[in-house]
Scaffold this motif. Structure first.
Motif, short mmCIF file in Angstrom:
data_model
loop_
_atom_site.label_atom_id
_atom_site.label_comp_id
_atom_site.label_asym_id
_atom_site.label_seq_id
_atom_site.Cartn_x
_atom_site.Cartn_y
_atom_site.Cartn_z
N ASP A 167 0.87 -1.18 0.00
CA ASP A 167 0.00 0.00 0.00
C ASP A 167 0.91 1.23 0.00
O ASP A 167 1.68 1.45 0.94
N THR A 168 0.81 2.03 -1.08
CA THR A 168 1.76 3.13 -1.23
C THR A 168 1.62 4.17 -0.10
O THR A 168 2.57 4.89 0.18
N GLU A 169 0.45 4.21 0.53
CA GLU A 169 0.30 5.16 1.65
C GLU A 169 1.26 4.84 2.78
O GLU A 169 1.61 5.72 3.58
N PHE B 264 4.55 -3.37 -4.72
CA PHE B 264 3.42 -2.46 -4.86
C PHE B 264 2.76 -2.72 -6.22
O PHE B 264 3.42 -3.21 -7.14
N PRO B 265 1.49 -2.37 -6.37
CA PRO B 265 0.85 -2.59 -7.67
C PRO B 265 1.66 -1.92 -8.78
O PRO B 265 2.25 -0.85 -8.57
N LYS B 266 1.70 -2.58 -9.93
CA LYS B 266 2.50 -2.11 -11.06
C LYS B 266 2.21 -0.63 -11.36
O LYS B 266 1.05 -0.22 -11.41
N SER C 204 2.81 1.89 -9.47
CA SER C 204 2.50 2.70 -8.29
C SER C 204 3.50 3.83 -8.12
O SER C 204 4.69 3.65 -8.34
N THR C 205 2.98 4.97 -7.72
CA THR C 205 3.86 6.04 -7.27
C THR C 205 3.36 6.48 -5.90
O THR C 205 2.19 6.35 -5.59
N ALA C 206 4.27 6.98 -5.10
CA ALA C 206 3.88 7.42 -3.77
C ALA C 206 4.50 8.78 -3.51
O ALA C 206 5.62 9.06 -3.93
#
Ligand code: ZN
Ligand code: ZN
Length: 342
Positions: free
Chosen positions: A242-244, A265-267, A269-271
């Motif tokens: 979870d990126t959070e 992380f899901p493909k 993903s950016t955070a």
């Protein structure tokens, strides 16, 4: 033999296949247990496609016994208990030469491309045998425990990067099977306190039974502050993709602390992270993907020692004929981890 085959996205099927016979250099494992993994669900649903072959036999966390050895194979005897290191690396690419065989540019994985463990037998390719991918035990290990060598080896690879020192306070985000393995490794590495967070109360129970302080996601900040006099955790391990949590983890770490983004992380993903946390706290951020053969060897040694509480991790077992039900049980979050035995 029976084999649970990934036919196409959304479809798995128990099929009859001819019993494999090992050719020159190959080795045949009779499968005794395979544990199921969240990644399998992503393969089945079609969310994960990289390196996945349609028609592959599923299962990458397997324990077996040498059933037959091909011509020219030395060092293995029929009857030996064994588990394969699932990364078949090329040993000649730039990444392999840098010492990162588990991140090989040409890597092939059991249960993704090479037929895996959800079958009566698994044929180990000659190159995997020659490269020492088949790790044998020195003393008998319950098969459902030995199957954990794969996820455990991945945790050991990450642990070797994030490191736990005697007396450390370790925070682990996520109490699934992977979080619980990191918990046990942290304890064994000398952590004075391990704090584990998970949304689900039922998932917190096994973490607490393993000696961690198990809290909800909203309580982890306070728990870490209490344990460290407000300083922050020496180590934070993110076991939920979870990126959070990317910034949460940086927040929880003490100055000079170490943060591992272990979960994938899901493909794409950016955070958003507060980069000044990295700058002013001089944090060390590491990752973890797959494992080297040496990590699998270390995992097998650890499982042989019997000091890892594997029974608390492998909580349910299904027969191979019920493998599809077993995957449904993973979706339904039954227990902690599910094993399939022939
Ligand atoms: Zn896995
Ligand atoms: Zn390579």
């Amino acid at each position: 033999m029976r084999a649970l085959v990934f036919v196409e996205p959304g479809r798995i099927e128990l099929q009859e296949r001819p019993d494999p016979t090992p050719g020159p250099g190959e080795l045949l494992l009779a499968i005794e247990a395979t544990t199921l993994c969240g990644t399998d669900l992503r393969i089945i649903s079609g969310a994960k496609t990289a390196g996945v072959r349609q028609g592959v036999v599923m299962g990458h966390e397997m324990a077996g016994r040498v059933a037959a050895v091909g011509e020219g194979v030395t060092g293995y005897q029929v009857g030996q208990q064994a588990t394969p290191a699932i990364v078949l690396s090329c040993n000649h690419c730039r990444v392999c030469l840098l010492g990162y065989e588990h991140l090989c540019e040409n890597l092939r994985l059991f249960g993704y491309e090479i037929d895996g463990g959800l079958a009566d037998y698994c044929l180990v390719p000659a190159r995997a045998v020659a490269q020492g991918n088949v790790i044998t035990t020195r003393s008998e290990v319950p098969p459902t425990h030995l199957a954990l060598a794969e996820p455990l080896s991945c945790c050991i690879n990450a642990l070797n990067q994030y490191r736990v020192h005697t007396g450390d306070v370790v925070a682990i985000l996520g109490a699934g099977p992977i979080g619980l393995l990191h918990l046990q490794l942290a304890k064994r590495s000398g952590a004075s306190q391990v704090i584990v967070s998970n949304r689900s109360v039922s998932r917190r129970a096994p973490a607490a039974a393993m000696g961690a302080q198990a809290v909800g996601p909203d309580e982890i900040g306070e728990a870490v502050a209490d344990a460290t006099g407000g300083l922050g955790a020496d180590v934070v391990v993110v076991c939920i993709g979870d990126t959070e949590l990317a910034t949460v983890a940086l927040d929880l770490a003490r100055p000079g602390g170490r943060v591992s983004y272990f979960a994938g992380f899901p493909k794409g993903s950016t955070a958003e992270v507060d980069v000044n946390l990295l700058h002013y706290k001089e944090l060390e951020v590491t990752g973890g993907s797959n494992a080297r053969r040496r990590d699998v060897q270390a995992a097998v040694r650890l499982l042989e020692s019997g000091t890892l509480d594997a029974d608390a991790i492998v909580t349910h077992t299904f027969g191979l004929d019920q493998a599809e039900d077993a995957y449904q049980a993973v979706r339904d979050r039954l227990g902690v981890k599910i094993a399939v035995t022939p």
